[in-house]
Motif scaffolding. Structure first.
Motif, PDB file in Angstrom:
ATOM      1  N   ASN A 109      -0.281  -0.546   6.755  1.00  0.00           N
ATOM      2  CA  ASN A 109      -1.299  -0.738   5.719  1.00  0.00           C
ATOM      3  C   ASN A 109      -1.831  -2.167   5.736  1.00  0.00           C
ATOM      4  O   ASN A 109      -2.997  -2.415   5.437  1.00  0.00           O
ATOM      5  CB  ASN A 109      -0.725  -0.409   4.335  1.00  0.00           C
ATOM      6  N   GLY A 163       0.796  -1.233   0.000  1.00  0.00           N
ATOM      7  CA  GLY A 163       0.000   0.000   0.000  1.00  0.00           C
ATOM      8  C   GLY A 163       0.818   1.266   0.000  1.00  0.00           C
ATOM      9  O   GLY A 163       0.408   2.274   0.580  1.00  0.00           O
ATOM     10  N   ALA A 198      -7.047  -2.877  -1.400  1.00  0.00           N
ATOM     11  CA  ALA A 198      -6.516  -2.977  -0.038  1.00  0.00           C
ATOM     12  C   ALA A 198      -6.426  -4.427   0.425  1.00  0.00           C
ATOM     13  O   ALA A 198      -5.512  -4.796   1.162  1.00  0.00           O
ATOM     14  CB  ALA A 198      -7.387  -2.174   0.912  1.00  0.00           C
ATOM     15  N   ALA A 203      -5.802  -3.291   6.351  1.00  0.00           N
ATOM     16  CA  ALA A 203      -6.556  -4.220   5.495  1.00  0.00           C
ATOM     17  C   ALA A 203      -7.192  -5.310   6.353  1.00  0.00           C
ATOM     18  O   ALA A 203      -8.348  -5.700   6.134  1.00  0.00           O
ATOM     19  CB  ALA A 203      -5.641  -4.829   4.445  1.00  0.00           C
TER      20      ALA A 203
END
Lengths: 463, 199
Positions: free
Chosen positions: A256, A189, A222, A260
């Motif tokens: 990140n 990400g 994501a 998710a």
């Protein structure tokens, strides 16, 4: 690799966030790979999260945007997600799910490996104690990285963690051995510019041919981020334990990944834990971090440097907090040092390498390594206290020795800590700078170092 | 006269002192210049060494970069060539499969494919699809499976069959195309090995 194909189910009961709930499912397996086909023949990948009562919950990696209940079918492939591996993957660029992104054909696989990896038998783990030279003074000198260690970089938004990681990736070498070294870089990400910086910097240093890149960019789905570190580690494990290479895995940005995980957890209506992250965040992170290590009888090793940006620079946030429980130390980047333009802005007082003591010293690095590192830690800590005191009473209120400690702090930051982004210092240079720093103090202040080392390395003229 | 002598003596004394001072200053300056020159020389030597060392580092870096990029470029070209060759072999094989006679042996294959598909769906009560040209062959194989029914429409494939449950909720694709697609990564490795390329 399964040779019998899976069954296609076309009864979709519900689509909810990144999840598709399929009805009338028989014989599906937990973690089984699922191909989701849309009405316009677009194929997306997913995996089974839950099965039971004739239903299967499928997590779609590329997201469920554009899917409809009536026109979507799902094919349960009959195997878990696998990554094709071979030595040929070196120098290649893949997306977050392990598909080629460099306009070259799929790698001709030597093996197909389950991306979840096989847990390492604790009995077979070998204690990591071989020094990796990163060429970054503060790491080599005071937060030494050893082969098979997991040492995260705790950073903050906008700080230079990626530059530090790229420098480590470019410069990292295993001294005194001809064994091969490789870098696996997983971007989770991150912005395109950051990923491109990594690719370019590895290419320009000639290190790309010993690297594998997995790129899940900020505009990629994501949910793919759940898979990216796993495919990267699968390749790393193969190169380490099958090909005998020493592999450095850089995972950026694990925050990140956790986001998710939170998204999926929310969609599954699970009871949230701290800050909405799932209660199993610790367990989940451990399935990634624990894939670092060395095995008895195997030449190679997997060393992990996960990077995580702490929201609001908060080190008590669940992600750095839980990461710190699993990993073997941490490199913390300091906002104050970063603002002063110091690179690398490593806050040495908050950083630690738990395995350093076993990877340094006589026969490994240099006899005085541990002691001179401790002496600098002590001196810099005292310098920080004196700086705080000077802020209250002014410099005029300080004693001579306090002033000397302040100078030592300045020398530490300006000469030892500060380094060019392409400056590759060897260990002797780094240790020499550590001696130079404390040599601004009177000899009798060096209480952490044996006299014989003081005789040999002290550079001051005070007695 | 006396005063002139005294004046001359004083002038002479001043001149002598001045001369001494000038000589001493000159000596000092000379020594200082010498020292500065010596210091500068070592500094210059250090600077010279640094420039040479930086230049060498930069040259090493550029060399690594050029060699690394060239190695990688050559390897990538090889991958493209091997990939293309493997695809050509695949296409050739697919053409041969398409042309292969649909004889008794092929009927046996269809029988195997049907049994495999039914065991996956765990039912013999299914609808069977095939391509247009193989409908009769498939129909004759279906005589052994009274619960199964031949679909009225055909599918586009090289050969083999696809089956669906009666309610249409479950499908199993056992066409030759699907099987080749499933096995393609393994077959690619075997074909590449014939070219002397391993993974």
């Amino acid at each position: 690799m399964a040779t019998v194909g899976g069954v296609e189910y076309s009864k979709i009961a519900e689509i909810k966030g990144p999840l598709v709930i399929v009805d009338d499912v028989e014989n599906a397996a937990f973690d089984e790979l699922v191909e989701v086909e849309t009405s316009d023949n677009e194929r997306r990948l997913g995996k089974v999260l839950e099965v039971g009562n004739g239903k299967a919950i499928v997590q779609v990696f590329e997201g469920t945007t554009g899917l409809s209940i009536s026109d979507t079918s799902t094919r349960f492939v009959g195997k878990v997600m696998e990554m094709p591996v071979s030595k040929e993957v070196l120098g290649r660029v893949f997306d977050g799910l392990g598909r080629p992104k460099d306009n070259l054909p799929d790698p001709i696989a030597d093996k197909f490996l389950d991306i979840n990896g096989a847990p390492m038998n604790p009995e077979q783990r070998e204690y990591p104690k071989d020094f990796i030279q990163t060429g970054v003074s503060v790491i080599d000198g005071m937060i030494t990285l050893v082969r098979g260690q997991k040492l995260p970089i705790f950073s903050g938004s906008g700080m230079s963690h990626n530059i530090v990681a790229a420098q480590i990736a470019r410069q990292a070498t295993v001294i005194g051995t001809q064994e091969e070294f490789a870098v696996v870089f997983a971007a989770i990400g991150v912005q395109y510019s950051e990923a491109e910086y990594f690719r370019r910097t590895l290419e320009e240093s000639g290190a790309l041919k010993r690297s594998v890149l997995f790129l899940n960019l900020a505009d990629d789905p994501a949910i793919e981020r759940i898979i990216t570190p796993r495919v990267a580690l699968t390749v790393a494990e193969y190169m380490a334990f099958e090909l005998g290479m020493h592999v450095l895995v850089i995972l950026t940005d694990m925050t990140n990944y956790a986001e998710a995980l939170r998204e999926i957890s929310a969609a599954r209506e699970e009871v949230p834990g701290r800050k909405g992250y799932p209660g199993y965040l610790y367990t989940d992170l451990s399935t990634i971090y624990e894939r670092a290590g060395k095995l008895v009888g195997k030449t190679g090793s997997v060393t992990q440097v996960p990077i995580l940006s702490m929201p609001s620079d908060d080190i008590t946030h669940p992600i750095p907090d839980l990461t710190g429980y699993i990993t073997e130390g941490q490199i913390v980047l300091g906002r104050d040092l970063f603002r002063q333009g110091i690179y690398p802005p490593v806050n040495i007082l908050m950083s630690l390498s738990r395995l350093m003591k076993d990877g340094i010293g006589e026969g490994r690095t240099r006899e005085d390594h541990g002691e001179i590192s401790n002496q600098n830690y002590d001196a810099y800590s005292r310098a920080q206290e004196v700086r705080a005191l000077a802020g209250i009473v002014g410099k005029a209120g300080l004693t001579d020795i306090d002033l000397k400690y302040m100078d030592t702090g300045d020398i530490f930051e300006k000469e030892f800590l500060t380094q060019d982004i392409d400056e590759n210092r060897n260990l002797d240079e780094s240790l020499s700078l550590l001696w130079k720093t404390v040599s601004s103090l009177p000899r009798n202040e060096l209480t952490k170092v044996k006299d014989r080392y003081v005789e040999k390395f002290y550079q001051g003229n005070d007695d | 006269m006396l005063s002139t002598n005294a004046l001359e003596q004083t002038i002479s004394k001043i001149l002598s002192q001045t001369e001494k001072r000038v000589v001493s200053t000159l000596d000092e300056t000379l020594a200082e210049s010498q020292k500065q020159l010596d210091d500068m020389r070592s500094e210059l030597d250090a600077e010279y060494d640094k420039i040479i060392s930086d230049g060498k580092k930069e040259a090493d870096k550029i060399e690594k970069q050029i060699v690394g990029s060239s190695d990688l470029e050559a390897r990538n070209q090889q991958l493209l060539v091997v990939g293309e060759a493997v695809d050509n072999v695949f296409n050739e094989v697919l053409e041969q499969i398409a042309k292969a006679p649909r004889d008794k042996e092929y009927s046996g294959l269809l029988d195997t494919l049907l049994r495999e598909a039914m065991s996956v769906l765990r039912s013999t009560d299914v609808i069977v699809y095939s391509n247009q040209s193989e409908r009769d062959t498939v129909q004759s194989v279906l005589e052994k499976f009274p619960d199964a029914e031949m679909a009225s429409e055909s599918i586009d494939c090289l050969g083999g069959i696809q089956i669906k449950s009666r309610d249409g909720a479950m499908t199993f694709d056992n066409t030759l195309d699907a099987r080749i697609s499933r096995l393609k990564p393994l077959i690619r490795r075997d074909i590449a090995a014939k070219f002397g390329v391993s993974g």
